[in-house]
Design a protein around this motif. Structure first.
Motif, short mmCIF file in Angstrom:
data_model
loop_
_atom_site.label_atom_id
_atom_site.label_comp_id
_atom_site.label_asym_id
_atom_site.label_seq_id
_atom_site.Cartn_x
_atom_site.Cartn_y
_atom_site.Cartn_z
N LEU A 32 -53.59 2.66 -33.20
CA LEU A 32 -52.12 3.16 -33.04
C LEU A 32 -51.96 3.89 -31.80
CD1 LEU A 32 -51.70 4.31 -36.57
CD2 LEU A 32 -50.18 2.80 -35.38
N ILE A 33 -52.97 4.59 -31.57
CA ILE A 33 -52.90 5.40 -29.95
C ILE A 33 -53.08 4.38 -29.04
CG2 ILE A 33 -54.24 6.94 -28.48
CD1 ILE A 33 -55.00 8.51 -30.96
N ALA A 34 -53.97 3.37 -29.18
CA ALA A 34 -53.76 2.40 -28.11
C ALA A 34 -52.61 1.69 -27.94
CB ALA A 34 -55.12 1.44 -28.47
N LEU A 35 -51.92 1.28 -29.06
CA LEU A 35 -50.65 0.78 -28.81
C LEU A 35 -49.58 1.68 -28.21
CD1 LEU A 35 -49.65 -0.92 -32.18
CD2 LEU A 35 -50.23 -2.07 -30.18
N LEU A 36 -49.61 2.82 -28.47
CA LEU A 36 -48.66 4.26 -27.86
C LEU A 36 -48.86 3.92 -26.39
CD1 LEU A 36 -48.52 7.26 -30.12
CD2 LEU A 36 -46.81 5.63 -29.50
N VAL A 37 -50.07 3.80 -25.98
CA VAL A 37 -50.37 4.00 -24.48
C VAL A 37 -49.96 2.41 -24.12
CG1 VAL A 37 -52.06 3.95 -22.89
CG2 VAL A 37 -52.13 5.39 -24.85
N LEU A 38 -50.36 1.42 -24.64
CA LEU A 38 -50.56 -0.12 -24.10
C LEU A 38 -48.99 -0.48 -24.10
CD1 LEU A 38 -53.52 -1.58 -25.43
CD2 LEU A 38 -53.08 -0.97 -23.31
N ILE A 39 -48.06 -0.32 -25.17
CA ILE A 39 -46.60 -0.82 -25.09
C ILE A 39 -45.86 -0.16 -23.87
CG2 ILE A 39 -44.51 -0.91 -26.42
CD1 ILE A 39 -46.21 -1.32 -28.90
N PRO A 40 -45.98 1.11 -23.47
CA PRO A 40 -45.18 1.64 -22.36
C PRO A 40 -45.85 1.17 -21.09
CG PRO A 40 -45.66 3.33 -23.97
CD PRO A 40 -46.25 2.15 -24.58
N ALA A 41 -47.10 0.92 -21.06
CA ALA A 41 -48.00 0.35 -19.93
C ALA A 41 -47.56 -1.07 -19.76
CB ALA A 41 -49.54 0.44 -20.29
N ILE A 42 -47.39 -1.64 -20.61
CA ILE A 42 -46.85 -3.09 -20.41
C ILE A 42 -45.54 -3.13 -19.82
CG2 ILE A 42 -46.26 -5.27 -21.42
CD1 ILE A 42 -48.61 -4.80 -23.29
N GLY A 43 -44.52 -2.34 -20.34
CA GLY A 43 -43.26 -2.18 -19.85
C GLY A 43 -43.40 -2.04 -18.54
N ILE A 44 -44.06 -0.80 -18.28
CA ILE A 44 -43.91 -0.24 -16.74
C ILE A 44 -44.74 -1.34 -16.01
CG2 ILE A 44 -44.82 1.56 -15.18
CD1 ILE A 44 -44.63 3.31 -17.69
N GLY A 45 -45.87 -1.89 -16.38
CA GLY A 45 -46.47 -2.94 -15.46
C GLY A 45 -45.53 -3.86 -15.10
N VAL A 46 -45.01 -4.48 -16.14
CA VAL A 46 -44.10 -5.73 -15.85
C VAL A 46 -42.91 -5.57 -15.07
CG1 VAL A 46 -42.65 -7.28 -17.10
CG2 VAL A 46 -44.90 -6.94 -17.89
N GLY A 47 -42.26 -3.98 -15.53
CA GLY A 47 -41.12 -3.98 -14.63
C GLY A 47 -41.55 -3.42 -13.10
N TRP A 48 -42.58 -2.80 -12.89
CA TRP A 48 -42.78 -2.59 -11.67
C TRP A 48 -43.29 -3.79 -10.81
CZ3 TRP A 48 -43.05 0.35 -7.35
CH2 TRP A 48 -44.10 0.27 -6.65
N ASN A 49 -43.83 -4.91 -11.50
CA ASN A 49 -44.22 -5.96 -10.69
C ASN A 49 -42.92 -6.80 -10.51
OD1 ASN A 49 -46.09 -7.89 -10.04
ND2 ASN A 49 -45.38 -9.16 -11.60
N GLU A 50 -41.92 -6.99 -11.24
CA GLU A 50 -40.65 -7.47 -11.09
C GLU A 50 -39.99 -6.80 -9.98
OE1 GLU A 50 -38.90 -10.04 -12.40
OE2 GLU A 50 -41.22 -10.37 -12.98
N TRP A 51 -39.91 -5.43 -9.84
CA TRP A 51 -39.52 -4.46 -9.01
C TRP A 51 -39.98 -4.73 -7.60
CZ3 TRP A 51 -40.44 -0.96 -5.30
CH2 TRP A 51 -39.17 -0.14 -4.79
N TYR A 52 -41.17 -4.69 -7.62
CA TYR A 52 -42.14 -4.82 -6.28
C TYR A 52 -41.92 -5.98 -5.76
CZ TYR A 52 -45.14 -3.37 -2.89
OH TYR A 52 -45.77 -2.91 -1.42
N SER A 53 -41.74 -7.28 -6.46
CA SER A 53 -41.80 -8.66 -5.84
C SER A 53 -40.36 -8.59 -5.35
CB SER A 53 -42.07 -9.60 -6.87
OG SER A 53 -40.95 -9.59 -7.95
#
Lengths: 202, 182
Positions: A32-53
């Motif tokens: 559960l803790i892993a999910l709590l960390v990973l879900i926002p991390a994926i969101g931020i990661g994908v968002g950042w990647n889109e933004w940066y491209s």
């Protein structure tokens, strides 16, 4: 012959008061803790990647570097300013539509060494964000080699690319009468996410 | 009951699939343009553009502002247009006339208002011309005008034009692109 005694159901073993079963949440807490960390991390990661491209690699203007009043600023290998700006009052010789003003600005640019390149400056109304780009032939001002709206610098020594000469950006904007300042004049040097922002109120 | 239930479920699912298929938008709809219907003489707005088609004319030859004459079958559309928020990239970059199955883009053979720069709050005027086959001046044409050269996801102004109704002139001199004078 006797009637067999019916089998007696065995009494259930008395429940030993087992240590409290750990709950589902507790059992899976690591996941559960892993999910709590990973879900926002994926969101931020994908968002950042889109933004940066889109905005990254200095391809678009992102961060404004505001120029102090009557001052200059160093961005992208050149010194920008101090700006001169004003309204061209006498437009009798020009092809100006009724109900408009011709605003002009001159931005001196001093390259550190190498020539710099930039987009044509943009006039932005601070209160609304409406944007105007330079007009020239449309108002009947002929092309002039000395009045450029993009960065064009001569080399003092043609063989030395580090010898770019200072130059000025000279631009005019046609804005409706009812559009009042203050404005920003944004100059976006290519290859830098930062851009130069002058505040003017002609 | 047990025997009927699967059949009932099958029917429900089939009906559901049929409804879904019936209401689904055609392919490519997700990227379709946002169309603002307009009529001649009335302003219409599509995202960063406000545009008025002031006249639709037809001629066998046109003369551009530089004096060049081109013989063909022409539909000439007179336009007043201005940008709304941003002049960045604001030109009349999209001009297409659809007649039946065929779509024609505004001609680039002459100087016209096609791809002219548009200014926020300051209208400019001009004309775009469409070169058509000589048999195409009939039926209803659909005229679409806008800023983007790639009109997916973007706004366009759309007009229906009765092509059979337009009198065909011998020659039309295209107005030079300039500020709108009232």
């Amino acid at each position: 012959m006797t009637i067999p005694t019916p089998a007696v159901a065995e009494a259930p073993e008395p429940q030993t008061p087992s240590p409290r079963q750990p709950g589902w949440w507790r059992t899976n807490r690591l996941a559960l803790i892993a999910l709590l960390v990973l879900i926002p991390a994926i969101g931020i990661g994908v968002g950042w990647n889109e933004w940066y491209s889109y905005y990254g690699y200095g391809a678009r203007k992102v961060t404004a570097v505001e120029v102090p009043d009557k001052g200059t600023v160093k961005v992208a290998g050149a010194e920008w300013g101090p700006i001169r700006s004003g309204e061209i009052k006498d437009t009798s010789t020009l092809n100006m539509p009724e109900g408009t003003r011709l605003l002009a600005a001159i931005v001196p640019v001093t390259p550190d060494g190498k020539a710099v390149s930039c987009e044509p400056p943009m006039l932005v109304q601070q209160s609304t964000g409406r944007e105007w780009t330079p007009m020239r032939s449309e108002v009947g001002i002929p092309y002039s080699y000395d009045e450029n709206d993009t960065c064009v610098s001569d080399l003092a020594d043609e063989k030395d690319p580090e010898s770019a000469q200072p130059f000025s950006l000279t631009v005019g904007f046609v804005v409706p009468d009812d559009v009042t300042g203050p404005f920003w004049l944004d100059v976006d040097p290519r290859g830098d996410g930062r851009f130069v922002r002058f505040s003017i109120d002609p | 009951m047990k025997k009927v239930l699967p059949w009932l479920l099958t029917l429900v699912l089939l009906a559901g699939a049929w409804v879904l298929n019936a209401v689904a938008l055609p392919e490519g709809s997700s990227e379709a343009s946002f169309l603002t219907p307009a009529t001649v003489g009335h302003a219409a707005t599509a995202r960063n553009l406000t545009l008025t088609v002031t006249d639709v004319r037809a001629a066998r030859s046109i003369v551009d502002p530089t004096g060049r004459t081109l013989e063909s079958t022409w539909v000439v559309v007179d336009v007043d247009a201005e940008a709304l928020d941003s002049q960045y990239g604001a030109t009349l970059g999209f001009a297409e006339l659809t007649v039946g199955e065929r779509t024609f883009r505004a001609t680039e053979r002459i100087e016209s208002f096609f791809r002219a720069r548009l200014v926020p709050g300051v209208p400019r005027s001009g004309a775009v011309a469409f070169e058509l086959p000589s048999d195409a001046l009939k039926g209803t044409g659909t005229l679409r005008l806008g800023i983007p050269s790639d009109a997916r996801y973007d706004g366009l102004v759309e007009l229906r034009v009765d092509l059979g109704d337009i009198p065909v002139e011998d020659a039309i001199t295209l107005p030079a692109t300039d500020w709108t004078r009232s």
